[in-house]
Design a protein around this motif. Sequence first.
Motif, PDB file in Angstrom:
ATOM      1  N   LEU A  45     -53.309   2.136  73.186  1.00 37.61           N
ATOM      2  CA  LEU A  45     -51.870   1.899  73.354  1.00 37.61           C
ATOM      3  C   LEU A  45     -51.077   3.154  73.728  1.00 37.61           C
ATOM      4  N   PRO A  46     -51.405   4.340  73.190  1.00 32.67           N
ATOM      5  CA  PRO A  46     -50.660   5.537  73.627  1.00 32.67           C
ATOM      6  C   PRO A  46     -50.791   5.768  75.141  1.00 32.67           C
ATOM      7  N   ARG A  47     -51.989   5.561  75.700  1.00 31.19           N
ATOM      8  CA  ARG A  47     -52.160   5.747  77.144  1.00 31.19           C
ATOM      9  C   ARG A  47     -51.416   4.663  77.918  1.00 31.19           C
ATOM     10  N   GLU A  77     -60.188 -15.481  74.205  1.00 30.12           N
ATOM     11  CA  GLU A  77     -59.367 -15.389  72.994  1.00 30.12           C
ATOM     12  C   GLU A  77     -59.042 -13.928  72.678  1.00 30.12           C
ATOM     13  N   ALA A  78     -60.020 -13.035  72.854  1.00 30.27           N
ATOM     14  CA  ALA A  78     -59.788 -11.602  72.619  1.00 30.27           C
ATOM     15  C   ALA A  78     -58.737 -11.069  73.595  1.00 30.27           C
ATOM     16  N   SER A  79     -58.788 -11.517  74.856  1.00 31.54           N
ATOM     17  CA  SER A  79     -57.790 -11.086  75.844  1.00 31.54           C
ATOM     18  C   SER A  79     -56.402 -11.575  75.468  1.00 31.54           C
ATOM     19  N   MET A  80     -56.310 -12.803  74.962  1.00 35.04           N
ATOM     20  CA  MET A  80     -55.011 -13.334  74.555  1.00 35.04           C
ATOM     21  C   MET A  80     -54.476 -12.592  73.323  1.00 35.04           C
ATOM     22  N   ARG A  81     -55.362 -12.226  72.393  1.00 38.02           N
ATOM     23  CA  ARG A  81     -54.928 -11.423  71.237  1.00 38.02           C
ATOM     24  C   ARG A  81     -54.403 -10.068  71.717  1.00 38.02           C
ATOM     25  N   PHE A  82     -55.097  -9.475  72.694  1.00 39.83           N
ATOM     26  CA  PHE A  82     -54.640  -8.200  73.249  1.00 39.83           C
ATOM     27  C   PHE A  82     -53.269  -8.382  73.905  1.00 39.83           C
ATOM     28  N   ALA A  88     -45.940  -7.363  71.481  1.00 35.55           N
ATOM     29  CA  ALA A  88     -45.314  -6.855  70.258  1.00 35.55           C
ATOM     30  C   ALA A  88     -45.051  -5.351  70.349  1.00 35.55           C
ATOM     31  N   GLU A  89     -45.988  -4.622  70.940  1.00 32.39           N
ATOM     32  CA  GLU A  89     -45.884  -3.161  71.003  1.00 32.39           C
ATOM     33  C   GLU A  89     -44.852  -2.693  72.028  1.00 32.39           C
ATOM     34  N   ASN A  91     -42.734  -4.878  74.094  1.00 30.27           N
ATOM     35  CA  ASN A  91     -41.645  -5.799  74.390  1.00 30.27           C
ATOM     36  C   ASN A  91     -41.516  -6.081  75.891  1.00 30.27           C
ATOM     37  N   LEU A  92     -42.672  -6.265  76.535  1.00 34.24           N
ATOM     38  CA  LEU A  92     -42.717  -6.623  77.957  1.00 34.24           C
ATOM     39  C   LEU A  92     -43.483  -7.938  78.085  1.00 34.24           C
ATOM     40  N   PRO A  93     -43.140  -8.740  79.080  1.00 31.38           N
ATOM     41  CA  PRO A  93     -43.853 -10.012  79.241  1.00 31.38           C
ATOM     42  C   PRO A  93     -45.299  -9.824  79.692  1.00 31.38           C
ATOM     43  N   VAL A  94     -46.119 -10.784  79.321  1.00 35.11           N
ATOM     44  CA  VAL A  94     -47.531 -10.814  79.717  1.00 35.11           C
ATOM     45  C   VAL A  94     -47.804 -12.157  80.372  1.00 35.11           C
ATOM     46  N   GLU A  95     -48.453 -12.115  81.523  1.00 33.24           N
ATOM     47  CA  GLU A  95     -48.971 -13.329  82.142  1.00 33.24           C
ATOM     48  C   GLU A  95     -50.481 -13.170  82.219  1.00 33.24           C
ATOM     49  N   TYR A  96     -51.172 -14.303  82.242  1.00 35.59           N
ATOM     50  CA  TYR A  96     -52.632 -14.278  82.279  1.00 35.59           C
ATOM     51  C   TYR A  96     -53.106 -14.783  83.636  1.00 35.59           C
ATOM     52  N   GLU A  97     -54.155 -14.147  84.139  1.00 33.12           N
ATOM     53  CA  GLU A  97     -54.737 -14.535  85.424  1.00 33.12           C
ATOM     54  C   GLU A  97     -56.212 -14.836  85.218  1.00 33.12           C
ATOM     55  N   ASP A  98     -56.617 -16.012  85.664  1.00 26.56           N
ATOM     56  CA  ASP A  98     -58.026 -16.405  85.580  1.00 26.56           C
ATOM     57  C   ASP A  98     -58.880 -15.346  86.275  1.00 26.56           C
ATOM     58  N   GLU A  99     -59.852 -14.827  85.566  1.00 22.22           N
ATOM     59  CA  GLU A  99     -60.679 -13.754  86.135  1.00 22.22           C
ATOM     60  C   GLU A  99     -62.153 -14.119  86.153  1.00 22.22           C
ATOM     61  N   ARG A 100     -62.455 -15.389  86.187  1.00 20.87           N
ATOM     62  CA  ARG A 100     -63.850 -15.817  86.069  1.00 20.87           C
ATOM     63  C   ARG A 100     -64.805 -15.123  87.024  1.00 20.87           C
ATOM     64  N   LEU A 101     -64.388 -14.894  88.246  1.00 27.89           N
ATOM     65  CA  LEU A 101     -65.334 -14.349  89.225  1.00 27.89           C
ATOM     66  C   LEU A 101     -64.999 -12.933  89.682  1.00 27.89           C
TER      67      LEU A 101
END
Length: 151
Positions: A45-47, A77-82, A88-89, A91-101
């Motif tokens: 998180l500092p970086r 699930e680990a990515s969503m927890r991150f 929380a750390e 205060n910026l929005p997060v969107e998720y992108e399917d990265e299967r391949l």
Amino acid sequence: MIVNRILGLDVGSKTIGVAVSDPFGWTAQGIEIIQIDEINEDYGLPRLAELIAEYEVEKFVVGLPKNMDGTIGERAEASMRFGELIIAEFNLPVEYEDERLTTLQANRMMIEEGDLSRQKRKKVIDKIAAMMILQNYLDRKDKMKEVMDHD
């Protein structure tokens, strides 16, 4: 219209590949790999804070490694927890992108370039995967904007 940049993240248990968008939100550039230790809850998180300030980041796009059948498994699930952690750390929005391949695509791309040994590929694969995650997101957003503009 110039926007602040977006950070694309390929989150693993030992590293996070990082990519950043250009100021216009058109292209993604891989910038680095942050070493983390998921077991000991050291998430770099500092970086990330330094990168947010340096690139004036307004949003994160986190790769979501779904199972091939589209379900959410342990790594997703680990990515969503991150994602929740960085919301929380920072205060910026997060969107998720399917990265299967994306890792497969990144490996294939580097092999086709022909100048990287397996050892060298391993050192840069996460950064390239982050770049592909972010570029896929940017391309998808651009296509959605085009559709909306034509309605």
